[in-house]
Write a protein that holds these residues in place. Structure first.
Motif: not given
Length: 649
Positions: A400-416
């Motif tokens: 059901q997903a349209d795609g994906f995003l990547r969160i870098d290994a050095l980050a603990d979150q992706m802010p809103a």
């Protein structure tokens, strides 16, 4: 005690596998270095069977196309010098030769000065002629002559031999994917057979004692084997020929025998499950006995997909995918498809990418690159990427997903509010006609079915009532289904609306306490008395609902300040609550009557809640919104809702 040499080797192998986690890039580099370069197996196919295959070698044109000079129009083959001075006031008179040149007929007569030969489109140009005059530019002059009032230049309306394809030129290069256009080019050159890359034969095996093939009944703790079917289909989609060998139980001898047979017959082996540290995971231990160099990487800094195992056994790739479907499919598409396509002679996959804004904070794990499946909707300022949020065990996350995003290994979150790049699973963004974000209900599917049958696409994202309201306020959806009780006014939903939102009544559904029939702690009691009785029994375990859900507000109101055993077990759906009780993982919870009855559970009514819709006023006039409102009020939808146990408003 003397250690068995085999046991010692196995222990060392396990330590090496599990203690060295590689980055995605290093794991891919090692895997490809162990596999390539390699000869590309080929086969000869008839032209009609070559569609979609990759050419294994360059194809040189064996003839000129067209093979002769030919006319591009219906008209007359002429000598351009005869008409050099022709004009409206000075027509030139030409005598017609006693033949007409059609397609497939060779001209017999020469075009001498002062003559012309009638010729059809595609007909070979006669000797002596160097141009063609269109029939529309001539006038009959008796039975065997014409007058021409327009000059022509040499080569006018003539396609020369080899002007399309010249003999000896490279017609198609190795690696070209044969489509309908390429088949046309090959046919024009008279080529009936082509040498193409042979599809790699990929053996697919699922592993695990718990797996049952679709179509058979499930016993307790068993699940259907979804990975086998999904992986086999993905192999076929990416240039391979899948050979599904079924699910093999966690029996080392049987599994090793199956893996050896697979490697003897196939070019690649893909297994799912058996990549973790559990005692029942055997696949990685067997690989060390199947050929050199063996395991290349076991453990990749990916989420999902950390347990991925990559190996090469005597030149053949062996892949052990994680057991969870989303992990298995993501790692397959991200890391195995490039290798499979190269083995099939296909070019690398070309992924389309778009920019989108993340509306909510996404937590991540330091040290691992995380790939998050997202669904795209149209917002006020562009595309919005909603995380699917179902976990690596969910079947629908990938589909059901349209795609994906990547969160870098050095980050603990992706802010809103982060604007990020989304890699699409398809070449184009599939923006739905109608976007519904909020609390999900099975009744919603009954209403939107009419829209689907009318050809409209509907995207429903379950984030809870409060999450839906937030999305509606930000203009990220058309409608937000909500069922929020306001304790001050003792009413549903209306107190939660703000400017720009209006309420659309939906339906009523009975909320209540669910329990296993025959449980004397609940039988015959009211909801309040049943909960009070449960709170006095330390062995009585509840199952809660997620924060932000309207049901959670009711539960907390009923419990007061109590936090009984199971309070922090917070599934996101009514069905999950019923399943927890039915499977004896909990003794009671709160759900809606249709779900309780479908699960065969006891049900104590508590309150009829209002499942309504917060409509974004600015989007009210959109055709898909109007179609939804029409469907909601239709006799068909109302009847379906009643039959399902709901009461239309």
């Amino acid at each position: 005690m003397t250690m068995n040499p085999q046991s010692k080797g196995r222990s060392a192998l396990e330590q090496e596998q599990f203690l060295k986690i590689l980055s995605r890039e290093e794991a891919m580099a090692r895997f490809e270095a162990a596999l390539f370069p390699r000869a590309l197996p080929s086969e000869v196919r008839e032209l009609a069977a070559a569609l979609g295959a990759a050419l294994a070698a360059d194809i040189i044109a064996p003839i000129d196309v067209p093979p002769f000079d030919r006319s591009n129009v219906d008209g007359f083959a002429v000598r351009s010098a005869d008409l050099a001075a022709a004009g409206e006031g000075a027509p030139r008179h030409l005598v017609l030769n006693a033949e007409t040149v059609h397609c497939g007929t060779a001209p017999r007569m020469q075009v001498a000065p002062g003559t012309a030969t009638p010729i059809a489109t595609g007909g070979p140009l006669p000797r002596g002629a160097d141009a063609v005059v269109m029939v529309e530019h001539t006038q009959p002059a008796g039975l065997d002559a014409i007058d021409v009032r327009r000059a022509v230049s040499p080569g006018q309306y003539v396609s020369y031999a080899g002007s399309d394809i010249a003999r000896g030129e490279a017609l198609l290069r190795a690696g070209t994917i044969i489509g309908s256009r390429e088949i046309g080019m090959l046919a024009a050159c008279g080529i009936a057979q082509v040498t193409v890359a042979r599809k790699p034969r990929v053996a697919v095996i699922s592993t695990g004692d718990e797996l049952v093939q679709p179509g058979k009944a499930l016993a307790p703790a068993e699940i259907y084997d979804t990975n086998g079917a999904i992986v086999a289909a993905a192999v076929d989609e990416n240039g391979g020929e899948a050979i599904f060998l079924g699910a093999i139980p966690d029996d080392e001898a049987r599994l090793e025998a199956a893996m050896r047979r697979a490697l003897a017959d196939a070019d690649m082996l893909v297994l799912s499950g058996g990549t973790s540290k559990g005692a029942g995971d055997l696949s990685h231990r067997i690989i060390g006995r199947l050929g050199q160099p063996g395991i290349i990487a076991h453990g990749v800094a990916l989420k999902p997909g950390k347990p991925l195992c990559l190996a090469v056994c005597d030149g053949k790739p062996v892949v052990i995918l994680p057991g969870f479907p989303t992990s298995a499919m993501f790692t397959f598409h991200d890391m195995i498809v490039p290798v499979l396509r190269q083995m099939a002679g296909l070019p690398p996959r070309s992924d389309a990418k778009v920019s989108a804004t993340v509306p909510v904070r996404i937590a991540s794990e330091l040290g691992r690159s995380e790939f998050v499946m997202v669904s795209l909707v149209e917002g006020k300022g562009g595309l919005i990427a909603y995380p699917t949020g179902k976990g690596s065990g969910a079947i629908t996350s990938f589909a059901q997903a349209d795609g994906f995003l990547r969160i870098d290994a050095l980050a603990d979150q992706m802010p809103a509010g982060t604007e990020t790049e989304v890699t699409l699973f398809t070449p184009h963004v599939r923006v739905p006609d109608l976007v519904i974000v909020g609390s999900h209900c099975t009744g919603l599917d009954l209403v939107t079915a009419q829209l689907a049958h009318a050809g409209l696409t509907v995207r429903s994202i379950a984030v809870g009532s409060l999450g839906g309201l937030a999305a509606a306020k930000r203009g990220e959806c058309d409608l937000a289904p909500i069922h929020l009780f306001d304790g001050k006014s003792e009413t549903y939903n209306t107190p939660y609306l703000v400017e720009g939102l209006e309420l659309v009544p939906g339906w009523r559904r009975m909320q209540g306490i669910v329990f296993r029939k025959g449980d004397t702690r609940f039988e015959g009691l009211s909801a309040k008395d049943a909960v009070a009785a449960a709170l006095t029994d330390p062995a009585c375990i509840m199952v809660n609902r997620n924060q932000g859900a309207g049901t959670r507000i009711l539960i907390d109101r009923l419990l007061g300040g109590a936090r009984p055993e199971g309070y922090w077990n917070q599934p996101r759906s009514h069905n999950a609550v019923a399943a927890a009780v039915a499977q004896h993982r909990a003794d009671w919870g709160m759900t809606i009557a249709p779900v309780a009855h479908a699960a065969g559970l006891g049900f104590i009514p508590l309150a009829e809640e209002h499942y309504d819709f917060a409509l974004v006023t600015a989007r009210k006039d959109r055709p898909a919104v109007q179609a939804f409102l029409d469907a909601l009020g239709s006799d068909e939808a109302r009847a379906a809702l009643k039959q399902a146990g709901f009461r239309p408003a």
